[in-house]
Design a protein around this motif. Structure first.
Motif, short mmCIF file in Angstrom:
data_model
loop_
_atom_site.label_atom_id
_atom_site.label_comp_id
_atom_site.label_asym_id
_atom_site.label_seq_id
_atom_site.Cartn_x
_atom_site.Cartn_y
_atom_site.Cartn_z
N LEU A 19 0.84 -1.20 0.00
CA LEU A 19 0.00 0.00 0.00
C LEU A 19 0.87 1.26 0.00
O LEU A 19 0.57 2.23 -0.69
N TYR A 20 1.94 1.20 0.76
CA TYR A 20 2.89 2.32 0.80
C TYR A 20 3.47 2.57 -0.59
O TYR A 20 3.43 3.69 -1.10
N ASP A 22 2.37 1.73 -3.48
CA ASP A 22 1.35 2.13 -4.43
C ASP A 22 0.93 3.59 -4.27
O ASP A 22 0.44 4.20 -5.23
N ASN A 23 1.11 4.16 -3.09
CA ASN A 23 0.56 5.50 -2.81
C ASN A 23 1.57 6.57 -2.43
O ASN A 23 1.22 7.74 -2.37
N ARG A 26 2.08 9.82 -4.80
CA ARG A 26 0.95 10.75 -4.82
C ARG A 26 0.84 11.51 -3.50
O ARG A 26 0.57 12.71 -3.48
N ILE A 27 1.08 10.82 -2.39
CA ILE A 27 1.00 11.46 -1.07
C ILE A 27 2.14 12.48 -0.91
O ILE A 27 1.94 13.58 -0.41
N THR A 45 5.12 13.03 4.68
CA THR A 45 4.70 11.80 4.01
C THR A 45 4.88 10.61 4.94
O THR A 45 4.00 9.76 5.05
N SER A 66 -7.31 4.93 -1.40
CA SER A 66 -6.54 6.11 -1.81
C SER A 66 -7.25 7.40 -1.41
O SER A 66 -6.61 8.38 -1.05
N THR A 67 -8.58 7.42 -1.46
CA THR A 67 -9.35 8.59 -1.05
C THR A 67 -9.20 8.81 0.46
O THR A 67 -8.99 9.94 0.92
N LEU A 69 -6.74 7.78 2.34
CA LEU A 69 -5.36 8.16 2.60
C LEU A 69 -5.11 9.62 2.22
O LEU A 69 -4.40 10.34 2.93
N HIS A 70 -5.71 10.07 1.13
CA HIS A 70 -5.58 11.46 0.69
C HIS A 70 -6.12 12.40 1.76
O HIS A 70 -5.48 13.39 2.13
#
Length: 172
Positions: A19-20, A22-23, A26-27, A45, A66-67, A69-70
């Motif tokens: 998950l880290y 993958d994201n 963007r983060i 981050t 992702s939403t 996490l955003h």
């Protein structure tokens, strides 16, 4: 709910690492746009992912991971800004944007234009946060005001100020 998220919620660190991976890009980009400092964005981050690990059990899958996490990242950055403001008691004079520019971000002559990311980084923190949240991330003024604990009019004024300062910076 995604299988990787479910495994991470059960304590599977390999799933969380996925998950880290993958994201994280963007983060980081979001944190950088909100704070304007690369080193600080890296720290934020990491804070986001530490907080995600701590709060992962509360993720119910009503939205995409992702939403979730955003939104968590926005809250971490804004919380950091609030705590920094309380610790340092800084006052920013938004009528003098050149005070917030470093020599490397100033145009060397009037014909040289700054790129947008660098121009955003020169904005005062409040104006930068509202600009990024509204114009880049798509939040409504009501949501921004709630996140900042301020009035909707304050959010609108900050956005107006940010756009004016960006026009000035990019028009050089």
């Amino acid at each position: 709910m995604d299988l990787t998220v479910r495994r991470a919620q059960q304590g599977d660190t390999a799933a969380f690492e996925q998950l880290y991976r993958d994201n994280v890009g963007r983060i980081y980009a979001l944190c950088l746009r909100l704070c304007g400092d690369g080193g600080r964005a890296e720290e934020l981050t990491q804070d986001v992912f530490v907080r995600a690990w701590e709060k992962l059990g509360g993720f119910q899958g009503r939205s995409a991971f992702s939403t979730w996490l955003h939104r968590l990242a926005v809250n971490v950055v804004l919380g950091d800004r609030r705590s920094e403001s309380v610790r340092v008691h800084r006052v920013f004079a938004t009528d003098e944007p050149e005070k917030y520019e470093t020599p490397s971000t100033r145009a060397s002559d009037p014909g040289t234009a700054m790129d947008l990311e660098r121009a955003i980084a020169t904005l005062p923190p409040g104006a930068r946060a509202v600009f990024v949240l509204h114009d880049v991330e798509g939040y409504k003024h009501e949501e921004i005001a709630e996140m900042h604990g301020s009035a909707v009019g304050t959010s609108k004024a900050q956005l107006h100020r940010a756009r004016r300062l960006l026009r000035e910076a990019l028009g050089r």
